[in-house]
Design an enzyme around this catalytic site. Structure first.
Site, mmCIF file in Angstrom:
data_model
loop_
_atom_site.group_PDB
_atom_site.id
_atom_site.type_symbol
_atom_site.label_atom_id
_atom_site.label_comp_id
_atom_site.label_asym_id
_atom_site.label_seq_id
_atom_site.Cartn_x
_atom_site.Cartn_y
_atom_site.Cartn_z
ATOM 1 N N GLU A 35 -11.378 0.583 -3.884
ATOM 2 C CA GLU A 35 -10.686 1.015 -2.674
ATOM 3 C C GLU A 35 -9.440 1.799 -3.045
ATOM 4 O O GLU A 35 -9.196 2.094 -4.214
ATOM 5 C CB GLU A 35 -10.330 -0.199 -1.810
ATOM 6 N N ASP A 61 0.806 -1.216 0.000
ATOM 7 C CA ASP A 61 0.000 0.000 0.000
ATOM 8 C C ASP A 61 0.840 1.269 0.000
ATOM 9 O O ASP A 61 0.636 2.165 0.822
ATOM 10 C CB ASP A 61 -0.944 0.005 1.210
#
Length: 500
Positions: free
Chosen positions: A175, A19
């Site tokens: 997302e 991420d």
């Protein structure tokens, strides 16, 4: 002189560093990653060339910033930071899924210290992004994809969240939103398809930060789904512009090894890809293990020593522990030149075990430690979570190798050792050939070293059982030291890549 040209090796930050979020300030780049159940949280990196990265700290390094209760599940904790620089400050927004929700931190120096958290009770959803418009309004966008205006100084929200864009029809899990003002448009970058093999990156644009958003006709702009590419699960991206005007993308991916279905053991890693623009839309360039390096001078960072002799008072920033690190139970100050661990949990099956480790960053590597267990019990372990780990433990003149795979918990080998300190060793060897579809990703050799340096292997174990495809979750292997009874001392720990 710094080198130019040539190729770069992807991933640019190997090992469990998922991420990624990146920002540039002048000639300097800064990047932050998810840390899940580990403390300290959110590793922060610095680079001058986008290729070579040095960890400069962890943003969440105090209990007042990072609360991970004892019952925090593995792959719980801290999800998906967004790192930005605005109005002379660095801003970091994250989700603590294990209790505190969305949190915002600030710093003048990304190496720290970072502030205590500003809580955002009105912001719901994971993967929060933060962006400012030309009027100074601050917008927080979360997975889903929805958005709300916030006061970043107080955490107050204004009005209900607004749904922005649901991504590609039929694609699950929109997302990882990031919002950018580029030219005349606001661009909304998202991940979708889930963070497994169908992971992808898509983008839309609008005239305002709240849309309406027009999807790119070429979506997804990046995915390796349905391919035999060596880098898979590509997604959760962030964009950055270099001083020369070029654009780049950082993103997560994995490197599956072995046969079917392919097992990744290092976790989701940080990769780099070039970005061009065509008709007002981004076009992602080559993403492979070796890509052309950026056209500017490359500046390798200072080499991080593979061996830690624990002579410093403070631990290096790459050392992490599950959920918490109690200073009196994990210290280099009690016995000078040694790391001292005091046991709290009875084994690595326990949430509260005293464990200090570093991310495995190479497909083939070797880790060694000189352990003085005294009257205690402890050793060296390769950890994925409480139910998936391989350990070699010394106690009362015996070493034993223990294997935990789901409900199975077995001692697979043991051997007497002389009294006093002993060198324990774990070596991972990536599979060089696929003999059949069931070939695992690697083999882990676990054993001890004799006083003359001779290595005695006690167990050779299939590495697939310490992979995400078997264990589930969002993390990767961590190799380190632990105490399961009493007090255990470690004179040094050495980690090095290997060629097999």
């Amino acid at each position: 002189m710094p080198e130019t040209g040539g190729t770069l090796s992807n991933p640019v930050i190997p090992g469990f560093h998922p991420d990624p979020s990146v920002c540039r300030v002048g000639e300097d780049y800064y990047l932050a990653c998810s840390s899940f159940e580990y403390f300290p949280g959110v590793p922060v990196f610095h680079s001058r060339d986008l290729v070579h990265w040095t960890q400069i700290g962890n943003a969440l390094d105090r209990p007042s910033q990072l609360r991970l209760p004892h019952d925090t599940a593995s792959s719980g904790g801290i999800y998906a930071p967004t790192l930005r620089h605005h109005d002379g400050r660095f801003w970091l927004i994250v989700t603590n899924v294990s209790g505190d929700g969305n949190l915002l931190f600030t710093a003048t120096d990304p190496a720290g210290p970072w502030s205590d958290p500003i809580r955002l009770p009105g912001v719901h959803g994971i993967d929060p992004d933060i962006a400012w418009d030309d009027d100074g309004n601050c917008w927080c966008t979360t997975a889903g994809v929805s958005q709300v205006r916030i006061d970043p100084h107080t955490g107050e929200t204004f009005g209900p969240p607004r749904e922005l864009w649901s991504g590609t029809p039929g694609a699950k899990a929109p997302e990882a939103p990031h919002l950018y003002k580029i030219g005349d448009y606001w661009y909304l970058l998202i991940a979708e398809g889930g963070t497994e093999r169908c992971h992808s990156v898509s983008i839309a644009r609008g005239r305002t930060p709240g849309g309406p958003f027009e999807p790119c006709p070429a979506n997804p702009i990046l995915t390796h789904r349905g391919s035999d590419h060596p880098i898979q699960n590509t997604g959760h991206a962030d964009l950055v512009q270099a001083p020369d005007g070029s654009w780049w993308m950082v993103l997560l991916g994995v490197r599956p090894q072995g046969g079917t279905p392919g097992w990744h053991v290092l976790g989701r890693e940080t990769f780099l890809a070039p970005l061009d623009w065509a008709d007002g839309w981004p076009v992602v360039g080559e993403l492979s293990p070796d890509i052309p390096a950026p056209p500017w001078p490359l500046q390798p960072p200072a080499v991080v020593p593979g061996r830690d002799d624990f002579d410093a008072g403070d631990l290096a920033p790459y050392w992490i522990s599950p959920r918490q690190r109690i200073l009196e139970d994990c210290t280099t100050r009690e016995r000078p030149g040694w790391l001292t661990l005091h046991a709290r949990g009875g084994s690595l099956d326990d949430n509260g075990v005293t464990f200090l480790g570093r991310r495995q960053q190479h497909l083939s590597c070797r880790a060694r430690a000189l352990v003085d267990a005294g009257r205690g019990r402890g050793g060296l372990a390769v950890r994925l979570d409480e139910q998936h780990h391989y350990d070699i433990e010394v106690s009362a003149g015996q070493v034993q190798v223990r294997v935990r795979i789901g409900p199975s918990n077995t001692v697979v080998a043991s051997r007497p050792v002389p009294a006093g300190p002993v060198v324990l060793r774990v070596e991972a060897a990536a599979a060089s050939t696929v003999n059949d579809a069931r070939t695992g990703p690697d083999t882990l050799s676990i054993g001890v070293e004799e006083p003359d340096g001779t290595y005695v292997e006690l167990a050779s174990l299939d590495g697939r059982y310490l992979s995400t495809e078997v264990a589930g979750g969002f993390t990767g292997r961590v190799i380190g030291m632990y105490a399961s009874a009493g007090t255990v001392h470690f004179d040094w720990f050495a980690y090095e890549p290997c060629k097999h």
